[in-house]
Design a protein around this motif. Structure first.
Motif, PDB file in Angstrom:
ATOM      1  N   ALA A  54       0.794  -1.311   0.067  1.00  0.00           N
ATOM      2  CA  ALA A  54       0.032   0.059  -0.023  1.00  0.00           C
ATOM      3  C   ALA A  54       0.919   1.186   0.057  1.00  0.00           C
ATOM      4  CB  ALA A  54      -0.919  -0.274   1.262  1.00  0.00           C
ATOM      5  N   GLN A  55       1.903   1.257   1.027  1.00  0.00           N
ATOM      6  CA  GLN A  55       2.826   2.284   1.018  1.00  0.00           C
ATOM      7  C   GLN A  55       3.635   2.662  -0.509  1.00  0.00           C
ATOM      8  OE1 GLN A  55       5.367   1.994   4.190  1.00  0.00           O
ATOM      9  NE2 GLN A  55       3.622   2.677   5.560  1.00  0.00           N
ATOM     10  N   ARG A  56       3.790   1.527  -1.059  1.00  0.00           N
ATOM     11  CA  ARG A  56       4.376   1.634  -2.616  1.00  0.00           C
ATOM     12  C   ARG A  56       3.445   2.487  -3.505  1.00  0.00           C
ATOM     13  NH1 ARG A  56       7.129  -3.406  -3.450  1.00  0.00           N
ATOM     14  NH2 ARG A  56       8.672  -2.679  -2.007  1.00  0.00           N
ATOM     15  N   ILE A  57       2.323   1.672  -3.367  1.00  0.00           N
ATOM     16  CA  ILE A  57       1.290   2.475  -4.229  1.00  0.00           C
ATOM     17  C   ILE A  57       1.097   3.818  -4.133  1.00  0.00           C
ATOM     18  CG2 ILE A  57      -1.164   2.406  -4.978  1.00  0.00           C
ATOM     19  CD1 ILE A  57      -0.997  -0.624  -4.597  1.00  0.00           C
ATOM     20  N   ILE A  58       0.796   4.159  -2.873  1.00  0.00           N
ATOM     21  CA  ILE A  58       0.657   5.419  -2.584  1.00  0.00           C
ATOM     22  C   ILE A  58       1.918   6.435  -2.797  1.00  0.00           C
ATOM     23  CG2 ILE A  58       0.369   7.106  -0.543  1.00  0.00           C
ATOM     24  CD1 ILE A  58      -1.508   4.804   0.432  1.00  0.00           C
ATOM     25  N   LYS A  59       3.213   6.082  -2.603  1.00  0.00           N
ATOM     26  CA  LYS A  59       4.334   6.817  -2.833  1.00  0.00           C
ATOM     27  C   LYS A  59       4.441   7.029  -4.308  1.00  0.00           C
ATOM     28  CE  LYS A  59       7.137   5.493   0.912  1.00  0.00           C
ATOM     29  NZ  LYS A  59       8.316   4.808   1.615  1.00  0.00           N
ATOM     30  N   THR A  60       4.212   6.311  -5.357  1.00  0.00           N
ATOM     31  CA  THR A  60       3.998   6.347  -6.644  1.00  0.00           C
ATOM     32  C   THR A  60       3.153   7.078  -7.084  1.00  0.00           C
ATOM     33  OG1 THR A  60       4.838   3.938  -6.794  1.00  0.00           O
ATOM     34  CG2 THR A  60       3.695   4.861  -8.795  1.00  0.00           C
ATOM     35  N   PHE A  61       1.960   7.273  -6.562  1.00  0.00           N
ATOM     36  CA  PHE A  61       0.740   8.202  -6.681  1.00  0.00           C
ATOM     37  C   PHE A  61       1.115   9.403  -6.407  1.00  0.00           C
ATOM     38  CE2 PHE A  61      -3.038  10.084  -5.105  1.00  0.00           C
ATOM     39  CZ  PHE A  61      -3.935   9.941  -6.566  1.00  0.00           C
ATOM     40  N   ILE A  62       1.703  10.015  -5.153  1.00  0.00           N
ATOM     41  CA  ILE A  62       2.113  11.027  -4.812  1.00  0.00           C
ATOM     42  C   ILE A  62       3.386  11.680  -5.958  1.00  0.00           C
ATOM     43  CG2 ILE A  62       3.242  12.235  -2.972  1.00  0.00           C
ATOM     44  CD1 ILE A  62       1.782  10.367  -0.977  1.00  0.00           C
ATOM     45  N   ASN A  63       4.023  10.940  -5.999  1.00  0.00           N
ATOM     46  CA  ASN A  63       5.316  11.386  -7.085  1.00  0.00           C
ATOM     47  C   ASN A  63       4.665  11.588  -8.502  1.00  0.00           C
ATOM     48  OD1 ASN A  63       7.470  10.989  -5.107  1.00  0.00           O
ATOM     49  ND2 ASN A  63       7.960   8.762  -5.801  1.00  0.00           N
ATOM     50  N   MET A  64       3.780  10.976  -8.852  1.00  0.00           N
ATOM     51  CA  MET A  64       3.024  11.175 -10.355  1.00  0.00           C
ATOM     52  C   MET A  64       2.147  12.478 -10.248  1.00  0.00           C
ATOM     53  SD  MET A  64       1.461   7.507 -11.505  1.00  0.00           S
ATOM     54  CE  MET A  64       0.824   8.188 -12.924  1.00  0.00           C
ATOM     55  N   ILE A  65       1.785  12.909  -8.935  1.00  0.00           N
ATOM     56  CA  ILE A  65       1.055  14.294  -8.626  1.00  0.00           C
ATOM     57  C   ILE A  65       2.119  15.329  -8.710  1.00  0.00           C
ATOM     58  CG2 ILE A  65      -0.163  15.536  -7.072  1.00  0.00           C
ATOM     59  CD1 ILE A  65      -1.889  12.911  -6.240  1.00  0.00           C
ATOM     60  N   LEU A  66       3.152  15.066  -7.687  1.00  0.00           N
ATOM     61  CA  LEU A  66       4.109  16.129  -7.824  1.00  0.00           C
ATOM     62  C   LEU A  66       4.828  16.557  -8.960  1.00  0.00           C
ATOM     63  CD1 LEU A  66       5.505  15.277  -4.123  1.00  0.00           C
ATOM     64  CD2 LEU A  66       4.063  17.450  -4.938  1.00  0.00           C
ATOM     65  N   THR A  67       5.261  15.273  -9.784  1.00  0.00           N
ATOM     66  CA  THR A  67       5.937  15.430 -11.142  1.00  0.00           C
ATOM     67  C   THR A  67       5.132  16.291 -12.146  1.00  0.00           C
ATOM     68  OG1 THR A  67       5.589  13.321 -11.885  1.00  0.00           O
ATOM     69  CG2 THR A  67       7.560  13.772 -10.690  1.00  0.00           C
ATOM     70  N   HIS A  68       3.805  16.055 -12.234  1.00  0.00           N
ATOM     71  CA  HIS A  68       2.929  16.654 -13.109  1.00  0.00           C
ATOM     72  C   HIS A  68       2.098  17.751 -12.780  1.00  0.00           C
ATOM     73  CE1 HIS A  68       3.783  12.469 -14.507  1.00  0.00           C
ATOM     74  NE2 HIS A  68       3.814  12.994 -15.952  1.00  0.00           N
ATOM     75  N   GLN A 113       0.936  14.234   0.105  1.00  0.00           N
ATOM     76  CA  GLN A 113       0.932  13.013   0.751  1.00  0.00           C
ATOM     77  C   GLN A 113      -0.382  12.861   1.418  1.00  0.00           C
ATOM     78  OE1 GLN A 113       3.927  12.950   3.646  1.00  0.00           O
ATOM     79  NE2 GLN A 113       3.638  10.717   4.161  1.00  0.00           N
ATOM     80  N   ASP A 114      -1.241  14.080   2.007  1.00  0.00           N
ATOM     81  CA  ASP A 114      -2.147  13.602   2.649  1.00  0.00           C
ATOM     82  C   ASP A 114      -3.359  13.414   1.679  1.00  0.00           C
ATOM     83  OD1 ASP A 114      -1.323  14.216   4.916  1.00  0.00           O
ATOM     84  OD2 ASP A 114      -1.847  16.445   5.259  1.00  0.00           O
ATOM     85  N   PHE A 115      -3.392  13.967   0.475  1.00  0.00           N
ATOM     86  CA  PHE A 115      -4.259  13.675  -0.733  1.00  0.00           C
ATOM     87  C   PHE A 115      -4.145  12.222  -0.897  1.00  0.00           C
ATOM     88  CE2 PHE A 115      -5.677  13.195  -4.993  1.00  0.00           C
ATOM     89  CZ  PHE A 115      -6.875  13.810  -4.983  1.00  0.00           C
ATOM     90  N   GLY A 116      -2.952  11.601  -1.115  1.00  0.00           N
ATOM     91  CA  GLY A 116      -2.692  10.452  -1.381  1.00  0.00           C
ATOM     92  C   GLY A 116      -3.191   9.383  -0.351  1.00  0.00           C
ATOM     93  N   ILE A 117      -3.322   9.757   0.767  1.00  0.00           N
ATOM     94  CA  ILE A 117      -3.393   8.714   1.947  1.00  0.00           C
ATOM     95  C   ILE A 117      -4.781   8.980   2.077  1.00  0.00           C
ATOM     96  CG2 ILE A 117      -3.045   8.164   4.404  1.00  0.00           C
ATOM     97  CD1 ILE A 117      -0.244   8.877   4.173  1.00  0.00           C
ATOM     98  N   ILE A 118      -5.309   9.914   2.537  1.00  0.00           N
ATOM     99  CA  ILE A 118      -6.579  10.220   3.020  1.00  0.00           C
ATOM    100  C   ILE A 118      -7.711  10.394   1.697  1.00  0.00           C
ATOM    101  CG2 ILE A 118      -8.289  11.875   4.256  1.00  0.00           C
ATOM    102  CD1 ILE A 118      -5.688  12.745   6.007  1.00  0.00           C
ATOM    103  N   GLY A 119      -7.475  11.191   0.758  1.00  0.00           N
ATOM    104  CA  GLY A 119      -8.081  11.446  -0.445  1.00  0.00           C
ATOM    105  C   GLY A 119      -8.719  12.847  -0.383  1.00  0.00           C
ATOM    106  N   GLU A 120      -8.212  13.396   0.482  1.00  0.00           N
ATOM    107  CA  GLU A 120      -8.974  14.965   0.290  1.00  0.00           C
ATOM    108  C   GLU A 120      -7.871  15.760   1.292  1.00  0.00           C
ATOM    109  OE1 GLU A 120     -13.050  17.363   1.259  1.00  0.00           O
ATOM    110  OE2 GLU A 120     -13.073  15.034   1.322  1.00  0.00           O
ATOM    111  N   VAL A 121      -7.782  17.211   0.750  1.00  0.00           N
ATOM    112  CA  VAL A 121      -6.800  17.745   1.511  1.00  0.00           C
ATOM    113  C   VAL A 121      -7.865  19.178   1.690  1.00  0.00           C
ATOM    114  CG1 VAL A 121      -4.679  19.330   1.420  1.00  0.00           C
ATOM    115  CG2 VAL A 121      -4.791  17.007   0.362  1.00  0.00           C
ATOM    116  N   ALA A 122      -7.589  19.686   2.808  1.00  0.00           N
ATOM    117  CA  ALA A 122      -8.077  21.251   3.370  1.00  0.00           C
ATOM    118  C   ALA A 122      -7.248  21.923   4.024  1.00  0.00           C
ATOM    119  CB  ALA A 122      -9.369  21.059   3.713  1.00  0.00           C
ATOM    120  N   THR A 123      -6.932  23.396   3.796  1.00  0.00           N
ATOM    121  CA  THR A 123      -6.043  24.188   4.719  1.00  0.00           C
ATOM    122  C   THR A 123      -6.772  25.697   4.827  1.00  0.00           C
ATOM    123  OG1 THR A 123      -4.159  22.928   3.597  1.00  0.00           O
ATOM    124  CG2 THR A 123      -3.787  25.203   4.720  1.00  0.00           C
TER     125      THR A 123
END
Length: 182
Positions: A54-68, A113-123
């Protein structure tokens, strides 16, 4: 509002537990031991996502978000208007200063990272006058509200009343605490 998002909140809690590795139920439960020890169920039905997977999938997902993910910039409304060009330059300088001062690249990674894990981000972003660099102190006053001076004729400063430059505050709001209208 809570009823409208109860399914979403349950999914978000499950996502957090999966990443933390706490998604397995207690081994003492007779119900889950029955499923685990059952010979009637195939192994495919018993497979669960492990923490590392699960962590590997989420890290890949987060890296894709940040690179694009694109950045943000300020441009003039009209390229022919000098006032628009000057306003755009000033606003761009302010935006770059805020990004540098607030370490925005680090915040962007945490939000991804919060978006990848939780699915939503608010600040919640707001200005706080008690943050930032210390500028000085308020002058001391007497009972009548008049400033008090020292022996050199300078106003005395009250060390109990500091004045700060102020600063932006980024307050994270967890999605489970956001309640929408039903």
């Amino acid at each position: 509002g809570e009823n409208a998002d109860s399914e979403l909140f349950a999914e978000q809690r499950s996502n957090i537990l999966i990443v933390a590795g706490d998604h397995y139920t207690k081994r003492q439960s007779k119900y889950w031991n029955r499923i685990r020890d059952s010979r009637d169920l195939s192994n495919e039905q018993k497979v669960r996502i492990t923490k590392n997977h699960a962590q590997r999938i989420i890290k890949t997902f987060i890296n894709m978000i940040l690179t694009h993910s694109p950045g943000t910039t300020v441009s003039p409304r009209s390229e022919n208007e000098p006032s628009d060009m000057k306003a755009a330059q000033l606003n761009k300088a302010a935006w770059l200063y805020i990004q540098d001062r607030e370490k925005f690249s680090v915040k962007k990674q945490l939000y991804a990272q919060d978006f990848g894990i939780i699915g939503e981000v608010a600040t919640k972003l707001f200005w706080d006058w008690t943050k930032g660099d210390l500028i000085g102190y308020e002058p001391e006053t007497d009972e009548m509200g008049q400033p008090v001076f020292d022996e050199f004729g300078k106003p005395k400063m009250n060390p109990k009343a500091p004045i700060y430059a102020g600063g932006l505050v980024f307050e994270q709001i967890y999605p489970m605490n956001l309640i929408r209208a039903s």
